[in-house]
Structures are given as structure tokens and as C-alpha cells.
Design an enzyme around this catalytic site. Sequence first.
Site: not given
Length: 131
Positions: A27, A50
Site C-alpha cells: 500500500e 494493517c
Amino acid sequence: MVGCLIVKDGKIVGEGFHPKAGQPHGEVFALRDAGDVTQNGTAYVSLKPCNHYGRTPPCTEAFIKAKVKKVVIGMVDPNPIVASKGVDRLRDAGIDVTVGVEEELCKKLNEAYIHQMLTGKPFLTLRLVKK
């Protein structure tokens, strides 16, 4: 194994993947690749972002800071530390979240990781080779 694409106005503007433990996640690389055009874009990620501090900061916070409007997630991370907190954090920040897109392919990609998270044991593959 986490891959991520950032899409805006129907075009891929950023892409990234997680090269190894301790390195930024896919990401983060995708957001860096996209630069300042992430606002109101859509992020497609193979494994749920996360929302905890470990070797790297939370990817959820990177998406929020980048002002993406939607995150499409392939599969939920089986790691108990991750749980559903990432999805909840994104939604609480007003980001539209879709979970389970191409889930079986994402599970196949992360078969060894899933096995280790669910059993606590390394994944071993034995292949029989015809001679």
C-alpha cells in the site's frame, strides 16, 4: 504477499508490492508511486491493510492521509493482531470499503502465510516428480 493498485478516473496511477519483512507494505509503495493524485482515488489491495504499529506504521493511516475514497480488499488478514481493525478504521474515517473481491485467488497467493497464521507452523510443500 501484498499487492496494491491505486486507481483514479479509471487509470492506474500507482502500484506497489511488499518485497520482504521489515520493508514498507504494498500500500505504501503504491501511494508513493501515485504521488499527490491519490485524493478521491480507489485502492485495490490483495490483503487487508494493517492498523497496528509493528515493523512498519499502519497502512490504514497511509490511506486516510492520502484521502482515498474507496478501498477494495481481496481477503481479510488471518493474523490475530490485524483482526478486523483495519476495515473498521477505514470505515470510521469515511472511506468506502469492499471486502472479498477475488478472495480465492488472494488466498492461493498467500497460502503459506495463511497456514502459518492459523496453525503456528511453517507451510511445507512436497511435490512428487515423475522420472
